[in-house]
Write a protein that holds these residues in place. Sequence first.
Motif, PDB file in Angstrom:
ATOM      1  N   VAL A 205       1.041  -1.000  -0.085  1.00  0.00           N
ATOM      2  CA  VAL A 205      -0.076  -0.154   0.008  1.00  0.00           C
ATOM      3  C   VAL A 205       0.999   1.219  -0.008  1.00  0.00           C
ATOM      4  N   HIS A 206       1.865   1.126   0.687  1.00  0.00           N
ATOM      5  CA  HIS A 206       2.842   2.579   0.792  1.00  0.00           C
ATOM      6  C   HIS A 206       3.366   2.673  -0.402  1.00  0.00           C
ATOM      7  N   LEU A 207       3.859   1.429  -1.057  1.00  0.00           N
ATOM      8  CA  LEU A 207       4.770   1.406  -2.147  1.00  0.00           C
ATOM      9  C   LEU A 207       3.968   2.202  -3.298  1.00  0.00           C
ATOM     10  N   LEU A 208       2.956   1.401  -3.385  1.00  0.00           N
ATOM     11  CA  LEU A 208       2.021   1.780  -4.612  1.00  0.00           C
ATOM     12  C   LEU A 208       1.532   3.288  -4.356  1.00  0.00           C
ATOM     13  N   THR A 209       1.283   3.600  -3.395  1.00  0.00           N
ATOM     14  CA  THR A 209       1.018   4.991  -2.933  1.00  0.00           C
ATOM     15  C   THR A 209       1.894   6.120  -3.454  1.00  0.00           C
ATOM     16  N   LEU A 210       3.161   5.602  -3.107  1.00  0.00           N
ATOM     17  CA  LEU A 210       4.265   6.273  -3.177  1.00  0.00           C
ATOM     18  C   LEU A 210       4.502   6.639  -4.834  1.00  0.00           C
ATOM     19  N   LEU A 211       4.520   5.283  -5.464  1.00  0.00           N
ATOM     20  CA  LEU A 211       4.608   5.395  -6.922  1.00  0.00           C
ATOM     21  C   LEU A 211       3.789   6.271  -7.446  1.00  0.00           C
ATOM     22  N   ALA A 212       2.314   5.899  -7.472  1.00  0.00           N
ATOM     23  CA  ALA A 212       1.157   6.850  -7.782  1.00  0.00           C
ATOM     24  C   ALA A 212       1.315   8.224  -7.635  1.00  0.00           C
ATOM     25  N   PHE A 213       1.906   8.632  -6.580  1.00  0.00           N
ATOM     26  CA  PHE A 213       2.016  10.066  -6.197  1.00  0.00           C
ATOM     27  C   PHE A 213       3.387  10.552  -6.975  1.00  0.00           C
ATOM     28  N   LEU A 214       4.089   9.458  -7.187  1.00  0.00           N
ATOM     29  CA  LEU A 214       5.252  10.250  -8.144  1.00  0.00           C
ATOM     30  C   LEU A 214       5.038  10.377  -9.561  1.00  0.00           C
ATOM     31  N   VAL A 215       3.961   9.667 -10.057  1.00  0.00           N
ATOM     32  CA  VAL A 215       3.394   9.920 -11.341  1.00  0.00           C
ATOM     33  C   VAL A 215       2.425  11.107 -11.377  1.00  0.00           C
ATOM     34  N   TYR A 216       1.792  11.215 -10.266  1.00  0.00           N
ATOM     35  CA  TYR A 216       0.851  12.447 -10.356  1.00  0.00           C
ATOM     36  C   TYR A 216       1.306  13.570 -10.120  1.00  0.00           C
ATOM     37  N   VAL A 217       2.445  13.823  -9.337  1.00  0.00           N
ATOM     38  CA  VAL A 217       3.019  15.083  -8.948  1.00  0.00           C
ATOM     39  C   VAL A 217       3.256  16.123 -10.190  1.00  0.00           C
ATOM     40  N   PRO A 218       4.163  15.589 -11.222  1.00  0.00           N
ATOM     41  CA  PRO A 218       4.676  16.443 -12.371  1.00  0.00           C
ATOM     42  C   PRO A 218       3.360  16.978 -13.189  1.00  0.00           C
ATOM     43  N   GLN A 219       2.193  16.545 -12.972  1.00  0.00           N
ATOM     44  CA  GLN A 219       1.113  16.684 -14.028  1.00  0.00           C
ATOM     45  C   GLN A 219       0.041  17.464 -13.109  1.00  0.00           C
ATOM     46  N   SER A 220       0.244  17.885 -11.764  1.00  0.00           N
ATOM     47  CA  SER A 220      -0.712  18.629 -10.948  1.00  0.00           C
ATOM     48  C   SER A 220      -0.020  19.605 -10.424  1.00  0.00           C
ATOM     49  N   LYS A 221      -0.845  20.461  -9.417  1.00  0.00           N
ATOM     50  CA  LYS A 221      -0.100  21.430  -9.002  1.00  0.00           C
ATOM     51  C   LYS A 221       1.023  21.275  -8.157  1.00  0.00           C
ATOM     52  N   HIS A 222       1.217  19.982  -7.803  1.00  0.00           N
ATOM     53  CA  HIS A 222       2.373  19.728  -7.112  1.00  0.00           C
ATOM     54  C   HIS A 222       3.470  19.469  -7.730  1.00  0.00           C
ATOM     55  N   ALA A 223       3.438  20.042  -9.053  1.00  0.00           N
ATOM     56  CA  ALA A 223       4.752  19.837  -9.806  1.00  0.00           C
ATOM     57  C   ALA A 223       5.760  21.221  -9.131  1.00  0.00           C
ATOM     58  N   HIS A 224       4.943  21.825  -8.326  1.00  0.00           N
ATOM     59  CA  HIS A 224       5.858  22.724  -7.702  1.00  0.00           C
ATOM     60  C   HIS A 224       7.006  22.242  -6.725  1.00  0.00           C
ATOM     61  N   LEU A 225       6.942  20.815  -6.146  1.00  0.00           N
ATOM     62  CA  LEU A 225       7.745  20.354  -5.598  1.00  0.00           C
ATOM     63  C   LEU A 225       9.143  20.112  -6.444  1.00  0.00           C
TER      64      LEU A 225
END
Length: 679
Positions: A205-225
Motif C-alpha cells: 500500500v505504501h509503495l503503490l501510493t508512493l509510486l502513484a504520487f510520483l506519477v501524479y506530482v509532475p502533472q498536477s499543481k504539486h509539480a511545484h515540488l
Amino acid sequence: MWPLLNFAAFIAVSGFAVYWFAAVVYSRITYIRLGKPHELKQDLDVRIREFLIQVFGQKKLLKDKKSGMMHMVMFYGFIILQFGAVELIVKGFIKGFELPLGAAHPYFSLTQEVTTFLVLLAVAYAFYRRYVEKLSRLKRGLKSGVVILFLAVLMSSILLSLAFERLWLGADSSLYAPFSSLLAALFTGLSESQAGAAFYIFWWVHLLTLLAFLVYVPQSKHAHLLFAPVNIALRETKPYGKLSSLHLEDETQESFGAGKVEDFRRNQLIDLYACVECGRCTQMCPASNTGKTLSPMDLIVKLRDHLTEKGAVTSRTPWMPSLSFASGAAAGTRQAADQRLEEKRLIGDVITEEELWACTTCRNCEDQCPVSNEHVEKIIDMRRYLVLTQGDMPHEAARYFQHIERQSNPWGISRKDRIKWREGREDLVIPTVEETDDFEYLFFVGSMGSFDIRSQNIARSFAKILNTAGVKFAILGNEEKNSGDSARRMGNEMLFQQLCQENIAAFQAYGVKKIVTICPHTYNTFKNEYPEFGLEAEVFHHTELIWKLIQEGRIRPEKEMEEAVAYHDSCYLGRYNGIFDIPRHILQAVPGVKLLELERNREDAMCCGAGGGMMWLEESQGKRVNVERTEQALQARPTVIGSNCPYCLTMMSDGVKSKGLEIQVQTLDIAEIVERALL
C-alpha cells in the motif's frame, strides 16, 4: 521464492512509475523550452542566498504563520523520511532489515516515527484548513482532496507496516518506536504468518501510493515540488521595480510583447509549473478583492494549462505518454483538438482583456507568492502586445498616450504651463536650471506636481522645506517631460523609451548628479529603469531627503500638530523599493502626531488603485479600489490620512469625499505635514 517474486514485482512497478514520471517531467521541460531563451545575470551569490532563504528558510510561506508551520513540517518531514523510506523498502526483501547505524539506530527509529506522526498531524491540519475552516483562498476540488488522501495513506502505511513488522519479528514494545508499538499492541492476537501478511499488505500500500504520487506530482499543481526550487534559483534578480526592456530597434520583429504563450521567456514559463495554487496572491490582490475579473492565481493556472495544451501538440513524441490532466486532446479527435488549439488566442480566449487592464501592478501578488512567481511582468508583456502590435487599448489609455505625446502630460494641457505651479507663493525660491547653475539637487516635479491642482500643494510644501533647510536645488521648468512610468506599465514601451531618452538628455545637458522627486512612481523608474538607458545620477524620494534634513538638524518640525495620522504605504515606495520606516520616522518626529497603523500595512499594504496606469483609466467592474482602501484607513479613526505619493493622495482624497468625511478627515502628504510643523 516469495522475496524473489516480491523483488521482481517491485522492479517492474517501480520501473514503470519512474519511466512515466521522467517522461512527464521531460515533457514539461520541453514545453518550457518553447519560450524565448533568456540570459540570466551571473550573480550566483545572490541566487544562493535567495534559494536558502526561500526554499530552506520558507520565508514567504511563513507570512501566513499557520500554513507556513504546517508546510515546514511537511517539507522537512519528507526530507527526514527519505532515509526511513530506504530502510522500509529493503525490509520488503530482507526480513527485519535495519540500516547499519549501530547504537544510533534506536534514535533513528524514534526520529522517523515522530516525524511521521508530525507529518500526519500536518496533513490533518491541511484537511481542516481546506474543508472545515474553508479558507477562502483555497480550492476544494478533487485534485486537492486526492493529494491530502495520498499523504494520509503514505504516513499511515509507514506506521502500520512498522507495527505489523514488530508482531512478525516478535519484538517487544519500545520507547524508541512509540507509535508502531502502540499500534502493534492493538493486534497482539495475530499469528506470525498473519502479521507477516499484514506487513506486506501495508508495505505494498505504501509503495503503490508512493509510486502513484510520483506519477501524479509532475502533472498536477504539486509539480511545484520540482519546479519551485528551480524557479527561485533562476528568477530575475533585477530590482523589483525594473521591467525587462523591448528591443524596439530590431526590424526583424513582427510583433512586440506576448501575443502567444511562446512569446514569454523560458524563466517566465517556469513560473507556470511552479505555482502552488495556494491563492495567497489572489487573496491580497486589490483587483480581485474589489470584484474585478482578475485573479493572479487563475491567470497563472490558465497560462499553465494553455502551455501544456500547446506543448502537447507542438512537442509530441511517440514515446511520451499523454497524461496531462489539462490537455484538451482527449475531447474529440486529436486533429480536431489540434485545430481548436491553433485557433485559440492567448489574449481573448485564454486571458481576457478585462483581466489585463484590471491590474494595478502593485506587486502584492508577487510579494506573497511562496515560489517567487512574477505575475506583473507577464500582464505588462500582454498589454505591450495589445498596444504596440494590435493597437488595442481602452479609449482612456489612447487619450492618455496622445496627450503625453503632444504635451508631455496626461491632461493635454499646454507644456508651456508646466512651470506655473510655482506661482502664488512669493515666499518660495524655486529657480529653473536656466536661472541658476548652482544647484545640488534637481527637483523633478512630475506631471502631477506641475499640473494637478491638489498635488501642486505637495510640490510647494516640499520646496518650502528645501528653502528652509538651505538646500540648493533647481527645476527643469518647461523642459521637463513626463517620466514615462504609466506609459510603460500600460504597455507603450515605445513612448516610455522616447521619454526616457529625452529626460536623460536634459539631465546630462545640465550636469545633473542628484534628482529628488515627490512621486514614488517617478522615483522607481528613475532609480531602477533609467540607468539601463544611460542615467548616471543619485535618485531620492522626497521623504528620504526630508528625513536626512531632519537628522542633520537643517529643519526642525517644532509646531504641535495634535493629529492622529493613519499612514498609507504606497506600493512603489514600499513593496517595490523597501522604504517603510523613513516616512514613519518623519511622522514620529513631528510634535503631537500620533502614528496609526492600518491593518494592512508595510509589505501587506493594499494599493490605492492608481498604479499601472489605472490612475488614468475608469474602473468598470466591482467596487472602486480607492474606496476599499479608504475604508481600511478610516477604521483606524484618524484625523489625517498620510501619504507619500500624489497618486495615493488623489485616490484617498476621492475616497474620503465619497464617504462625505472630507471635513472630519484630512488627506495630506508627508511634506505638507512637515511644512505645517515648521516654525
